[in-house]
Write a protein that holds these residues in place. Structure first.
Motif, PDB file in Angstrom:
ATOM      1  N   HIS A  92      55.192  41.839  35.575  1.00 39.05           N
ATOM      2  CA  HIS A  92      56.042  40.679  35.300  1.00 39.05           C
ATOM      3  C   HIS A  92      55.622  39.436  36.080  1.00 39.05           C
ATOM      4  O   HIS A  92      55.660  38.336  35.552  1.00 39.05           O
ATOM      5  N   HIS A  93      55.249  39.606  37.338  1.00 40.59           N
ATOM      6  CA  HIS A  93      54.927  38.462  38.189  1.00 40.59           C
ATOM      7  C   HIS A  93      53.453  38.416  38.590  1.00 40.59           C
ATOM      8  O   HIS A  93      52.869  37.354  38.669  1.00 40.59           O
ATOM      9  N   MET A  94      52.877  39.553  38.857  1.00 39.68           N
ATOM     10  CA  MET A  94      51.514  39.604  39.369  1.00 39.68           C
ATOM     11  C   MET A  94      50.504  39.216  38.301  1.00 39.68           C
ATOM     12  O   MET A  94      50.680  39.508  37.114  1.00 39.68           O
ATOM     13  N   ASP A  95      49.422  38.581  38.733  1.00 41.10           N
ATOM     14  CA  ASP A  95      48.320  38.240  37.843  1.00 41.10           C
ATOM     15  C   ASP A  95      47.636  39.525  37.376  1.00 41.10           C
ATOM     16  O   ASP A  95      47.377  40.438  38.167  1.00 41.10           O
ATOM     17  N   ARG A  96      47.309  39.599  36.096  1.00 47.92           N
ATOM     18  CA  ARG A  96      46.725  40.807  35.518  1.00 47.92           C
ATOM     19  C   ARG A  96      45.262  40.999  35.911  1.00 47.92           C
ATOM     20  O   ARG A  96      44.759  42.131  35.946  1.00 47.92           O
ATOM     21  N   ALA A  97      44.559  39.902  36.239  1.00 48.59           N
ATOM     22  CA  ALA A  97      43.111  39.968  36.446  1.00 48.59           C
ATOM     23  C   ALA A  97      42.694  40.987  37.513  1.00 48.59           C
ATOM     24  O   ALA A  97      41.736  41.748  37.294  1.00 48.59           O
ATOM     25  N   PRO A  98      43.347  41.048  38.696  1.00 46.28           N
ATOM     26  CA  PRO A  98      42.915  42.049  39.690  1.00 46.28           C
ATOM     27  C   PRO A  98      43.071  43.488  39.202  1.00 46.28           C
ATOM     28  O   PRO A  98      42.258  44.351  39.549  1.00 46.28           O
ATOM     29  N   ILE A  99      44.094  43.757  38.387  1.00 48.35           N
ATOM     30  CA  ILE A  99      44.278  45.111  37.852  1.00 48.35           C
ATOM     31  C   ILE A  99      43.170  45.433  36.860  1.00 48.35           C
ATOM     32  O   ILE A  99      42.606  46.538  36.860  1.00 48.35           O
ATOM     33  N   ASP A 100      42.827  44.470  36.000  1.00 47.46           N
ATOM     34  CA  ASP A 100      41.721  44.669  35.055  1.00 47.46           C
ATOM     35  C   ASP A 100      40.436  45.001  35.798  1.00 47.46           C
ATOM     36  O   ASP A 100      39.663  45.876  35.381  1.00 47.46           O
ATOM     37  N   GLU A 101      40.201  44.314  36.906  1.00 52.23           N
ATOM     38  CA  GLU A 101      38.964  44.537  37.661  1.00 52.23           C
ATOM     39  C   GLU A 101      38.908  45.956  38.221  1.00 52.23           C
ATOM     40  O   GLU A 101      37.862  46.619  38.173  1.00 52.23           O
ATOM     41  N   VAL A 102      40.038  46.442  38.755  1.00 49.00           N
ATOM     42  CA  VAL A 102      40.079  47.794  39.315  1.00 49.00           C
ATOM     43  C   VAL A 102      39.799  48.838  38.230  1.00 49.00           C
ATOM     44  O   VAL A 102      38.991  49.762  38.414  1.00 49.00           O
ATOM     45  N   VAL A 103      40.462  48.709  37.090  1.00 48.47           N
ATOM     46  CA  VAL A 103      40.323  49.705  36.023  1.00 48.47           C
ATOM     47  C   VAL A 103      38.913  49.681  35.445  1.00 48.47           C
ATOM     48  O   VAL A 103      38.289  50.731  35.240  1.00 48.47           O
ATOM     49  N   THR A 104      38.398  48.505  35.156  1.00 46.05           N
ATOM     50  CA  THR A 104      37.061  48.420  34.553  1.00 46.05           C
ATOM     51  C   THR A 104      35.983  48.915  35.518  1.00 46.05           C
ATOM     52  O   THR A 104      34.978  49.507  35.084  1.00 46.05           O
ATOM     53  N   ASP A 105      36.175  48.707  36.818  1.00 47.18           N
ATOM     54  CA  ASP A 105      35.222  49.248  37.796  1.00 47.18           C
ATOM     55  C   ASP A 105      35.144  50.764  37.703  1.00 47.18           C
ATOM     56  O   ASP A 105      34.056  51.357  37.725  1.00 47.18           O
TER      57      ASP A 105
END
Length: 305
Positions: A92-105
């Motif tokens: 809801h609040h956090m930027d999605r980009a850091p999560i995408d980076e973790v998963v794609t790594d």
């Protein structure tokens, strides 16, 4: 051929040797608290365990279990269980980009391990994804699951912003427990209480309890300053400052008395500068100066004789 010759020939035949057994020398066996047979059996078990340990060391050194696991994972992937996408829920609040980076790594690592373009489901380390996600301040908890045949689901539990913390010239969002969620630009400050000073975030839960006990004052709080790593100064929207004593219990008692007086006499909003509640059962009030009034009165002119 004589019978004697036959007997000699028969005795000269080589007989099959029985496999040697591991045994304990008799001198040592006599000193053990068990008989010879049990000592020999125990020695055999120890020797077998030693050989097994050597075998395991060789397997690990050759990376055989890991290679077998990778081969099995790749085979499952070729059977149709390749990760082709993932879904993030609860954000809801956090930027999605850091999560995408973790998963794609992690997906890239699993694909490289299998030597494929996509990551096989069995080779994706769900625990590694979760542990990396928990490093972000916004994320209180995370659950990572496989949705067969080809999807991952990342379920995020976010922390709730409770206040702003100002320290060393920087602003940050914090939750009720004082965990730093994110940095905040001055021009984008949300409408939340402001905590000021080093260590103020660590004591934010204490402040929340104090304000929860005085519901009439809580909506009027503008900021709270943690003073000397021991007590609070509360600043209200009407401009007054209330100095609380040290210790949560003493501070709560003083603040509840102040709230009761404010309800009956309207202390806030009357232009008083500061209420000092640090002395038990007393309230020291600082009144505003009149316009142009000096802080220190000028010395009286000398009298002429």
């Amino acid at each position: 051929m004589s019978a004697a010759h036959v007997r000699r020939g028969g005795s000269a035949r080589t007989q099959a040797r029985k496999p040697s057994k591991v045994s304990v020398p008799k001198k040592i066996a006599k000193k053990l608290p068990v008989d010879q047979a049990r000592a020999n059996k125990l020695a055999g078990l120890i020797f077998a365990a030693f050989l097994l340990a050597i075998g395991l060391v060789v397997l690990v050194a050759l990376d055989i279990p890991a290679k077998a696991e990778r081969s099995a994972g790749a085979a499952v992937g070729r059977a149709g269980f390749m990760v082709s996408g993932y879904q993030i829920v609860g954000l809801h609040h956090m930027d999605r980009a850091p999560i995408d980076e973790v998963v794609t790594d992690e997906l890239r690592r699993a694909a490289d391990q299998a030597g494929a373009d996509k990551a096989p489901q069995p080779l994706v380390d769900l625990s590694a994804i979760r542990q990396r996600l928990l490093q972000f301040g916004w994320i209180k908890d995370a659950r990572v699951q496989r949705r067969l045949p080809d999807t991952l689901v990342i379920d995020i539990v976010e922390r709730t912003p409770a206040a702003l913390w100002q320290s060393q010239g920087q602003l940050a969002l914090i939750d009720r427990e004082g965990v730093v969620l994110d940095r905040v630009p001055v021009d984008k400050m949300p409408d939340l209480p402001l905590l000021i000073g080093p260590g103020a975030n660590v004591h934010s839960d204490e402040l929340q309890r104090l304000m929860d006990a005085v519901p009439t004052l809580k909506p009027q709080l503008a900021s709270a300053t943690w003073v000397g790593d021991r007590r609070w100064d509360l600043s209200f929207q009407s401009g007054e400052t209330v100095a609380l004593p040290e210790g949560e219990k003493a501070a709560q008692t003083a603040l509840e008395k102040f709230a009761k007086l404010d309800r009956s006499s309207g202390l806030l909003g009357r232009g008083i500068v500061r209420f000092d509640l640090r002395i038990p059962d007393k309230m020291v009030v600082r009144l505003p100066r009149a316009p142009g009034e000096p802080i220190v009165p000028p010395p009286a002119p000398p009298q002429q004789g």
